[in-house]
Design an enzyme around this catalytic site. Structure first.
Site, PDB file in Angstrom:
ATOM      1  N   LYS A 226       0.878  -1.178   0.000  1.00  0.00           N
ATOM      2  CA  LYS A 226       0.000   0.000   0.000  1.00  0.00           C
ATOM      3  C   LYS A 226       0.913   1.225   0.000  1.00  0.00           C
ATOM      4  O   LYS A 226       1.383   1.677   1.033  1.00  0.00           O
ATOM      5  CB  LYS A 226      -0.881  -0.025   1.251  1.00  0.00           C
ATOM      6  CG  LYS A 226      -2.232   0.661   1.135  1.00  0.00           C
ATOM      7  CD  LYS A 226      -2.180   2.132   0.803  1.00  0.00           C
ATOM      8  CE  LYS A 226      -1.813   3.022   1.968  1.00  0.00           C
ATOM      9  NZ  LYS A 226      -1.527   4.423   1.547  1.00  0.00           N
TER      10      LYS A 226
ATOM     11  N   GLY B  98       7.022   5.794   7.683  1.00  0.00           N
ATOM     12  CA  GLY B  98       6.169   6.982   7.639  1.00  0.00           C
ATOM     13  C   GLY B  98       6.336   7.804   8.896  1.00  0.00           C
ATOM     14  O   GLY B  98       7.359   7.700   9.582  1.00  0.00           O
TER      15      GLY B  98
ATOM     16  N   THR C 297       1.539   8.237  12.821  1.00  0.00           N
ATOM     17  CA  THR C 297       0.904   7.123  12.113  1.00  0.00           C
ATOM     18  C   THR C 297       1.489   5.805  12.599  1.00  0.00           C
ATOM     19  O   THR C 297       0.761   4.818  12.775  1.00  0.00           O
ATOM     20  CB  THR C 297       1.129   7.239  10.586  1.00  0.00           C
ATOM     21  OG1 THR C 297       0.876   8.576  10.191  1.00  0.00           O
ATOM     22  CG2 THR C 297       0.229   6.311   9.818  1.00  0.00           C
TER      23      THR C 297
ATOM     24  N   GLU D 155       9.818   2.258  10.608  1.00  0.00           N
ATOM     25  CA  GLU D 155      10.862   3.257  10.335  1.00  0.00           C
ATOM     26  C   GLU D 155      10.155   4.600  10.369  1.00  0.00           C
ATOM     27  O   GLU D 155       9.383   4.906   9.458  1.00  0.00           O
ATOM     28  CB  GLU D 155      11.462   3.045   8.940  1.00  0.00           C
ATOM     29  CG  GLU D 155      12.042   1.676   8.683  1.00  0.00           C
ATOM     30  CD  GLU D 155      13.386   1.480   9.341  1.00  0.00           C
ATOM     31  OE1 GLU D 155      13.955   2.455   9.869  1.00  0.00           O
ATOM     32  OE2 GLU D 155      13.859   0.329   9.351  1.00  0.00           O
TER      33      GLU D 155
ATOM     34  N   CYS E 178      14.127  11.223   6.173  1.00  0.00           N
ATOM     35  CA  CYS E 178      14.096  11.065   7.631  1.00  0.00           C
ATOM     36  C   CYS E 178      15.494  11.171   8.234  1.00  0.00           C
ATOM     37  O   CYS E 178      15.635  11.431   9.426  1.00  0.00           O
ATOM     38  CB  CYS E 178      13.445   9.745   8.004  1.00  0.00           C
ATOM     39  SG  CYS E 178      14.163   8.344   7.122  1.00  0.00           S
TER      40      CYS E 178
ATOM     41  N   GLU F 141      10.025  17.250  14.426  1.00  0.00           N
ATOM     42  CA  GLU F 141      10.362  17.006  13.020  1.00  0.00           C
ATOM     43  C   GLU F 141       9.591  17.973  12.113  1.00  0.00           C
ATOM     44  O   GLU F 141       8.362  18.012  12.143  1.00  0.00           O
ATOM     45  CB  GLU F 141      10.021  15.562  12.627  1.00  0.00           C
ATOM     46  CG  GLU F 141      10.516  15.241  11.224  1.00  0.00           C
ATOM     47  CD  GLU F 141      10.240  13.802  10.782  1.00  0.00           C
ATOM     48  OE1 GLU F 141      11.150  13.167  10.256  1.00  0.00           O
ATOM     49  OE2 GLU F 141       9.109  13.329  10.972  1.00  0.00           O
TER      50      GLU F 141
END
Ligand code: TXE
Length: 483
Positions: A175, A228, A232, A250, A284, A387
């Site tokens: 997905k 992501g 989430t 991750e 990231c 972030e």
């Protein structure tokens, strides 16, 4: 309308319309143009994909690892033939510079399949002898793997999961991010073209709530690999935990770039700018906090600002462009809101702070933020610890290594970091004091695919990469035979 690509799901070796009447629209970040639409798939589509993956599981698992490695090489070869198409689609869909899409996204996606094919051929399971028995470790597939990926490195990250998942004998339901669906569909085309057995790889497009969540909670999905955002990731972890699925997360980062007093500024500045702004700061691993020894603060800041001023921001399709657009209007607004917050928190905007000056008219509807450097913030301010995931860095002085380490560790994240110094020994010793999964000394994002990749604290759970991926995407079973 005719220029808008309509993408379908790929389930059991067929392109299928979704079981819903809604579409999700996909826009080009560079100019806001409507470029594609994907089905807003539902739990029924996920059910169909998981069923196909389950049906294909036994035959796929029964192949030898060498046979599956051959399939990965076949996919790599076919993907390589379409590498330029991958780069063009990725640049269009993400707003990133075409040079980056070619050198990183397209190249690494092919390399991921080749690398794991090689890992499969070299794979040897362990034997542990006892005085009266022999233990033999057997690596079995986990089952159906649910792979959920973000928009910043779409095919690069999807292939990083698909390749080891298939190698270890799992079947896959992927997905991808609803914001960057194009290259996942291209991968499905490649997989169809090479004739991978039906149901081994399935692709369901859609958003997180309607398609992602049913995948993470599906009782027949045995493993979830997610890349992501941290918020989430928390939902994914909750949803996956009740079924005791294998889980790898991750997540985000707020990485420190530490500049020691002995750094060779002239030779290192290019690497430090790259660590700050690659992919518009939407990696990231990017170093979004630069900690600078107080004795060289002014000299370093001057060199850094000069280098940033020379960065070419503009048309992603132009070969010379170094910085493109941000992924979406909403993400641009989030980044700009942090720049506003920085001013409220007492920061000085040394450069950037808004859309680039003089951006051509064709890009006025795109989602642009020029590289932004902020000074004067407390190291524990929100802008210095949360972030932002955009082309924004904050600068902080430190007086000695202990203080640099203290500032570096002053966030809930712990993904990566880099240290720039002429003293390799001191830099390496410092690296061990930083609470992060990965630290580079005098380089950044210098990747060896064999090493563990992952974060500590709120940056994630688990490790992927090399043998860590092979372990995660399999179940190690011990067979003990008494002599
Ligand atoms: O990511 P999301 P978003 C960070 C970055 C960014 C923030 C949010 O700070 O600003 O995350 O970005 C799917 N169940 N990173 O909102 O939502 C979703 O459809 C299952 C860091 O774009 O995490 C997509 O496929 N799946 C990061 C994927 O999760 C769900 C890269 C990622 O989307 C879901 C990107 C749910 N409930 C953003 N909700 C990194 N680590 O590199 C969403 N998804």
């Amino acid at each position: 309308m005719s220029d808008i690509t309509e993408l379908s799901n790929f389930i059991n070796g067929e392109w299928r319309p979704a079981n819903c009447e809604h579409w999700i629209e996909d826009y080009s970040p560079a100019n806001g143009a409507h470029i594609a639409r994907i089905p807003c798939s539902s739990s029924e589509d996920i059910d169909a994909a998981v069923e196909a993956a389950l049906d294909a599981a036994d035959n796929w698992a029964n192949l030898s690892i060498a046979e599956r490695a051959d399939w990965l090489d076949t996919i790599a070869g076919a993907l390589e033939e379409r590498a330029e198409e991958v780069a063009q689609l990725e640049s269009l869909d993400t707003g990133k510079p075409i040079s980056l899409a070619r050198s990183v996204d397209a190249a690494r996606s092919v390399a991921n399949f080749r690398f794991f094919a090689e890992q499969g051929r070299e794979f040897e399971s362990e034997v542990f002898e006892m005085s009266d028995a022999t233990n033999r470790v057997v690596y079995k597939p986990v089952g159906v793997a649910g792979l959920i990926t973000p928009w910043n490195l779409p095919l690069y990250l999807l292939s990083w999961k698909v390749a080891p998942a298939l190698l270890m004998g799992n079947t896959v339901v992927a997905k991808p991010s609803e914001m960057t669906p194009m290259t996942a569909s291209l991968l499905a085309e490649v997989i169809e073209d090479v004739g991978l057995p039906r149901g081994v790889f399935n692709l369901v497009h859609g958003n997180g709530i309607d398609a992602g969540a049913p995948l993470t909670s599906h009782p027949d999905v045995n493993l979830i690999s997610f890349t992501g955002g941290t918020t989430t990731g928390r939902e994914v972890a909750k949803s996956a935990s009740s079924g005791f699925k294998k889980l790898s997360l991750e997540l985000g980062g707020k990485n420190a770039t530490i500049i020691r007093a002995d750094v060779d500024i002239e030779n290192m500045i290019h690497g430090i700018v790259r660590a700050s702004f690659l992919n518009q700061g939407q990696v990231c691993l990017c170093g979004s906090r630069i900690l600078i020894h107080e004795s060289i603060y002014d000299t370093f800041v001057e060199a850094f600002l000069n280098a940033v001023a020379n960065m070419v921001v503009g048309d992603p399709a132009d070969e010379g462009t170094e910085l493109g657009a941000l992924i979406s209007a909403a993400h641009r607004d989030k980044v700009l809101s942090y720049i506003d917050l920085a001013e409220e928190e007492g920061g000085d905007i040394l450069c950037g702070g808004g859309a680039p000056v003089g951006i051509p008219q064709a890009f006025e509807n795109g989602y642009w933020v020029s590289p932004t450097v902020i000074d004067g913030l407390a190291p524990d301010s929100r802008c210095s610890t949360e972030e932002i995931f955009g082309p924004v860095v904050t600068l902080h002085p430190f007086s000695d290594d202990e203080e640099a380490i203290e500032i570096a560790n002053m966030t809930d994240y712990g993904l990566a970091g880099s240290i720039w110094t002429a003293d390799i020994e001191a830099g390496s010793a410092m690296a061990e004091q930083i609470d992060s999964g990965m630290i580079w000394v005098n380089c950044w994002l210098h990747r060896d695919l064999r090493v563990p990749f992952g974060g500590v604290k709120n940056s994630g759970v688990g490790r992927e990469g090399g043998r860590w991926s092979l372990g995660f995407f399999s179940e190690a079973i011990n067979i003990c035979v008494k002599h």
